[in-house]
Scaffold this motif. Structure first.
Motif, mmCIF file in Angstrom:
data_model
loop_
_atom_site.group_PDB
_atom_site.id
_atom_site.type_symbol
_atom_site.label_atom_id
_atom_site.label_comp_id
_atom_site.label_asym_id
_atom_site.label_seq_id
_atom_site.Cartn_x
_atom_site.Cartn_y
_atom_site.Cartn_z
ATOM 1 N N LYS A 95 0.848 -1.206 0.000
ATOM 2 C CA LYS A 95 0.000 0.000 0.000
ATOM 3 C C LYS A 95 0.878 1.248 0.000
ATOM 4 C CE LYS A 95 -4.319 1.576 2.016
ATOM 5 N NZ LYS A 95 -4.190 2.942 2.362
ATOM 6 N N GLU A 99 1.259 4.070 -2.991
ATOM 7 C CA GLU A 99 1.047 5.490 -2.701
ATOM 8 C C GLU A 99 2.238 6.323 -3.183
ATOM 9 O OE1 GLU A 99 0.186 5.197 1.480
ATOM 10 O OE2 GLU A 99 -1.967 4.928 1.111
ATOM 11 N N THR A 124 -6.897 6.896 -6.190
ATOM 12 C CA THR A 124 -6.452 6.646 -4.824
ATOM 13 C C THR A 124 -5.991 5.198 -4.720
ATOM 14 O OG1 THR A 124 -8.679 6.015 -4.113
ATOM 15 C CG2 THR A 124 -8.037 8.309 -3.761
ATOM 16 N N GLU A 126 -6.285 1.946 -2.585
ATOM 17 C CA GLU A 126 -7.239 1.375 -1.642
ATOM 18 C C GLU A 126 -6.833 -0.049 -1.297
ATOM 19 O OE1 GLU A 126 -10.911 1.674 -3.763
ATOM 20 O OE2 GLU A 126 -11.046 3.844 -3.493
ATOM 21 N N THR A 128 -8.424 -3.698 0.747
ATOM 22 C CA THR A 128 -9.424 -4.472 1.486
ATOM 23 C C THR A 128 -8.909 -5.896 1.599
ATOM 24 O OG1 THR A 128 -10.614 -4.778 -0.601
ATOM 25 C CG2 THR A 128 -11.519 -3.175 0.918
ATOM 26 N N VAL A 132 -4.562 -4.867 -2.424
ATOM 27 C CA VAL A 132 -4.251 -3.451 -2.577
ATOM 28 C C VAL A 132 -4.457 -3.114 -4.050
ATOM 29 C CG1 VAL A 132 -2.501 -1.669 -2.294
ATOM 30 C CG2 VAL A 132 -2.490 -3.643 -0.785
ATOM 31 N N ARG A 133 -5.114 -1.962 -4.301
ATOM 32 C CA ARG A 133 -5.388 -1.615 -5.688
ATOM 33 C C ARG A 133 -5.194 -0.135 -5.954
ATOM 34 N NH1 ARG A 133 -9.688 -3.081 -3.175
ATOM 35 N NH2 ARG A 133 -11.388 -1.645 -2.797
#
Length: 137
Positions: A95, A99, A124, A126, A128, A132-133
């Motif tokens: 993540k 970023e 963005t 994201e 879950t 991670v995407r």
């Protein structure tokens, strides 16, 4: 009579509960999931695990599955990166890497590709579960 009615109601309740159970979720591969984000998936170029590591720093040892697709018009800025991390630490690391990558892409396009810059600004990173995407539409 009451005992028979009770048995019938109990049986109907059990059948209703069994029928209402959710079907097992079929998990799509990340490639299939990635291609659902955009129409015209043939217009996307698949990048390798080596490319993903070179551009983002996410090593193959940190994930079980990853997909990196870019629009064949590389100047459009459209791309998708999906990474299914191996564990919580790898998830956090992936993540953060995405970023940084997104921030870098914004910086690269700021003065030269205004349309791509606009798309990247709306994107963005994201996460879950262990997925991670980064989707730049």
């Amino acid at each position: 009579m009451k005992k028979g009615l009770f048995s019938v109601l109990l049986l109907l309740s059990l059948l209703l509960l069994i029928g209402c159970q959710a079907a097992p979720e079929q998990q799509l591969s990340l490639e299939e999931t990635a291609r659902q984000y955009f129409s015209g998936p043939d217009a996307f170029i698949a990048y390798t695990a080596e490319d993903l590591e070179d551009l983002t720093g996410i090593a193959p040892d940190d994930y079980t599955e990853a997909v990196f697709l870019r629009d064949s018009d590389t100047l459009s800025g459209r791309e998708i990166i999906l990474v299914r991390a191996k564990d919580a630490e790898a998830f956090r690391s992936a993540k953060e890497a995405l970023e940084r990558y997104l921030s870098q892409r914004k910086e690269e396009t700021r003065d030269y590709l205004p349309e791509a810059f606009h798309r990247l600004n709306q994107a963005t990173v994201e996460g879950t579960g262990m997925l991670v995407r980064l989707v730049v539409e």
